[in-house]
Motif scaffolding. Structure first.
Motif, PDB file in Angstrom:
ATOM      1  N   ARG A 229       1.026  -1.220  -0.133  1.00  0.00           N
ATOM      2  CA  ARG A 229      -0.065   0.072   0.062  1.00  0.00           C
ATOM      3  C   ARG A 229       0.810   1.247   0.040  1.00  0.00           C
ATOM      4  NH1 ARG A 229      -3.965  -1.686   5.087  1.00  0.00           N
ATOM      5  NH2 ARG A 229      -1.603  -2.489   5.608  1.00  0.00           N
TER       6      ARG A 229
ATOM      7  N   ALA B 289       1.546  -2.095  -6.129  1.00  0.00           N
ATOM      8  CA  ALA B 289       0.651  -1.244  -5.057  1.00  0.00           C
ATOM      9  C   ALA B 289      -0.732  -1.392  -5.378  1.00  0.00           C
ATOM     10  CB  ALA B 289       0.778   0.280  -5.233  1.00  0.00           C
ATOM     11  N   GLU B 290      -1.467  -2.178  -4.221  1.00  0.00           N
ATOM     12  CA  GLU B 290      -2.771  -2.189  -4.679  1.00  0.00           C
ATOM     13  C   GLU B 290      -3.875  -1.374  -4.166  1.00  0.00           C
ATOM     14  OE1 GLU B 290      -3.891  -6.231  -3.413  1.00  0.00           O
ATOM     15  OE2 GLU B 290      -1.599  -6.612  -2.794  1.00  0.00           O
ATOM     16  N   ALA B 291      -3.342  -0.498  -3.488  1.00  0.00           N
ATOM     17  CA  ALA B 291      -4.114   0.717  -2.822  1.00  0.00           C
ATOM     18  C   ALA B 291      -3.154   1.836  -2.559  1.00  0.00           C
ATOM     19  CB  ALA B 291      -5.015   0.291  -1.811  1.00  0.00           C
ATOM     20  N   VAL B 292      -3.762   3.139  -2.528  1.00  0.00           N
ATOM     21  CA  VAL B 292      -3.091   4.350  -2.278  1.00  0.00           C
ATOM     22  C   VAL B 292      -3.924   5.126  -1.243  1.00  0.00           C
ATOM     23  CG1 VAL B 292      -2.474   6.705  -2.856  1.00  0.00           C
ATOM     24  CG2 VAL B 292      -1.793   4.702  -4.336  1.00  0.00           C
ATOM     25  N   GLY B 293      -3.449   5.753   0.063  1.00  0.00           N
ATOM     26  CA  GLY B 293      -4.099   6.475   0.839  1.00  0.00           C
ATOM     27  C   GLY B 293      -3.409   7.750   0.841  1.00  0.00           C
TER      28      GLY B 293
ATOM     29  N   THR C  97      -5.936   3.170  -9.794  1.00  0.00           N
ATOM     30  CA  THR C  97      -5.680   2.585  -8.518  1.00  0.00           C
ATOM     31  C   THR C  97      -6.534   3.310  -7.546  1.00  0.00           C
ATOM     32  OG1 THR C  97      -3.206   2.370  -9.004  1.00  0.00           O
ATOM     33  CG2 THR C  97      -3.979   2.214  -6.783  1.00  0.00           C
TER      34      THR C  97
ATOM     35  N   ALA D  49      -1.279   5.230   4.198  1.00  0.00           N
ATOM     36  CA  ALA D  49      -0.966   3.923   3.750  1.00  0.00           C
ATOM     37  C   ALA D  49      -1.601   2.820   4.616  1.00  0.00           C
ATOM     38  CB  ALA D  49       0.715   3.291   3.747  1.00  0.00           C
TER      39      ALA D  49
ATOM     40  N   ALA E 129      -5.347   3.081   3.640  1.00  0.00           N
ATOM     41  CA  ALA E 129      -5.712   2.864   2.046  1.00  0.00           C
ATOM     42  C   ALA E 129      -6.599   1.544   2.122  1.00  0.00           C
ATOM     43  CB  ALA E 129      -4.505   2.895   1.180  1.00  0.00           C
ATOM     44  N   ARG E 130      -7.806   1.683   1.460  1.00  0.00           N
ATOM     45  CA  ARG E 130      -8.521   0.637   1.311  1.00  0.00           C
ATOM     46  C   ARG E 130      -8.316  -0.172   0.117  1.00  0.00           C
ATOM     47  NH1 ARG E 130     -13.361   1.191   4.488  1.00  0.00           N
ATOM     48  NH2 ARG E 130     -13.141   2.457   5.963  1.00  0.00           N
ATOM     49  N   VAL E 131      -8.001  -1.188   0.137  1.00  0.00           N
ATOM     50  CA  VAL E 131      -7.907  -2.131  -1.237  1.00  0.00           C
ATOM     51  C   VAL E 131      -9.231  -2.262  -1.834  1.00  0.00           C
ATOM     52  CG1 VAL E 131      -7.020  -4.253  -2.380  1.00  0.00           C
ATOM     53  CG2 VAL E 131      -5.968  -3.099  -0.158  1.00  0.00           C
TER      54      VAL E 131
END
Lengths: 332, 332
Positions: free
Chosen positions: A8, A62-66, A106, A311, A314-316
């Protein structure tokens, strides 16, 4: 990717700096930073954020960005409603969707910078293992985040934790928000600077103004003036300690929270002795018997806390369809 | 009993009165009351509570009993650790198990009187439909309960909601608990009475003392002196309004709670105009924009709230074995 820990990315969007980390599980595997553009408004900022994310070099892993952003954030939609510390952000701006688009779809989650900072201290910092945590961040302003029963409390309107705007002196100093006697007016760097300049204008010279003739009255300026025992700096910091102690005693008594993490630029720079003084001031004001259990500790993650917490927040997104339209479907 | 709504009994244990209700679903189907024994200590009180429960006449229909008690309660064990308003309760006492035994083994849950009062207002009173509620009860002292996300918050040590002991005036009036400047010292009946007697002792006559020569300085005495515009009564109530407004503004800002229910003997007796003044005082101190959403409303259940809330809080025990030993197995 199978059993590998998910990657993340967290972005801390500050008034002067954009700082990003890539987190594999709870390990920071890459960092990058850039200046926050002061021209070009939100779109320029989004471009700079996307570039700083790409600079991490983790690519499609990267599966998710916060994102942790200052100001008033609508967590569900990713909209930043107002961000007084960011140049040219006047209208509400759909930061989450815009950054998602810039990153090719993303998933992007946007939250308040102090909320993510509190999450970071709770999951990886000074408050690991505490079920209830009040995070207080003393910088330009004073912000706070609340973890109750291991969950971030957002509150009815998304404002929970706003300790900077509780009244510690009825009818007292004017706050940046227009209110009177708010904690932020006494313990935030901007409020303390305003006060120092008022003293100077009335003929009471202070090192604080002297040391900031050619630059901003930074946290380091406060630290240096304090070390030199400048009377105005000493008095301002005394007042900050006193009002923080009062606000923390009220908050922890009311919610029965035994753990406060105190961070932010000014607290970090003034160091553990400042935090210890605030703890002492708070303990002196809590009811009988509470002083044994309440602790006020320095934040452990320093200025990386915001990006780490972003991070962690961050919600996937689970793919429900091809994200061909490039728009974020921010998980709520 | 099949599909019939369960019957729960609630007991409000006060310093002068024991009040019980039987609740079928959310309907009050019976009420009973008796005086709180002032001799014989906890055992006499348990006997009186059991008699008042039996006087309801619901017999074995009742599946669970809840008790709201003053003082420091261990919710899990049903132990009352200290109850300053109850004569002879010096040592911690296992109230839950003792009452269960006196009632032939019925499950008994014991909680703080203000917690159950808040639960009652949330489920059946003035705050029905509000997800987050702060209940504040102004009587002899000042207590509070917190509902966050529709759940009662107990806090790390079971003290959550203790708004009476937040500092509203650093270094101010001495509180009954020994602290200084606590809300309870300004807005609780006992603190206001102490202050009125201090004024009298210094030669400032007041109707408050005059009207209570032969009886206690009750909430009615405050109401009558206020109606007669007795200057000391007016000043004391002004100060109560002001400090309640301050404490409510802090609490609701910090936790982002839009609904406060204000009850308790003194608030009930001073009536809606008192609550409206407290609301006005709180609204004047919350940050910009919050005043539109915050409401401070009078409690709707008056002095039945405690017993109703105790019934609502009663946990029905699932039989795991025959309760032949007559001891409570308080569900936690």
């Amino acid at each position: 990717m199978g059993d590998l820990p998910i990657v993340r990315i967290g972005v801390d969007l500050g008034g002067t700096k954009i700082f990003t980390v890539a987190l594999k599980g709870t390990e920071v595997v890459a960092e990058a930073k850039s200046k926050t553009p002061v021209q070009g408004g939100p779109l320029a900022v989004v471009d700079a954020m996307a570039a700083t994310v790409r600079a991490l070099g983790v690519g499609s892993e990267a599966e998710a960005v916060g994102v942790g952003a200052p100001g008033v954030i609508d967590f569900r939609s990713g909209v930043v409603h107002s961000a007084p510390n960011l140049t040219g952000w006047v209208e509400p701006f759909r930061l989450g969707p815009a950054l998602s688009e810039a990153l090719g779809g993303t998933s992007v989650t946007v939250d308040n910078d102090v909320n993510v900072g509190t999450v970071a201290e709770h999951q990886m910092g000074a408050a690991v293992g505490s079920r209830d945590v009040l995070g207080v961040f003393v910088g330009t302003g004073v912000g706070g985040g609340l973890i109750l029963n291991n969950r971030l409390r957002r509150g009815a309107s998304g404002y929970a934790g706003e300790i900077g705007h509780v009244v510690v002196r009825p009818g007292g100093r004017r706050c940046g928000c227009g209110g009177r006697g708010h904690l932020e007016a006494y313990a935030g760097r901007a409020g303390m600077e305003r006060r120092a300049r008022q003293h100077e204008a009335r003929g009471r010279d202070t090192l604080l103004v002297e040391l900031s003739r050619t630059r901003r009255m930074t946290s380091s300026v406060f630290a240096r003036a304090l070390e030199a025992r400048d009377p105005i700096a000493v008095a301002l910091v005394d007042r900050a300690v006193e009002t923080l102690g009062l606000a923390l005693s009220m908050a922890t008594t009311l919610m029965d929270i035994p753990m406060v993490v105190l961070g932010g630029g000014l607290a970090d720079r003034l160091g553990p002795s400042f935090v210890a003084r605030v703890e002492e001031a708070a303990l002196a004001l809590v009811p009988n018997g509470r002083a044994d259990t309440l602790r006020v500790v320095p934040a452990a993650l320093s200025d990386r806390g915001g990006a780490i917490g972003a991070a962690l927040s961050a919600r996937v997104r689970r793919p429900r369809s091809s994200a061909a339209d490039g728009r974020a479907r921010v998980t709520t």
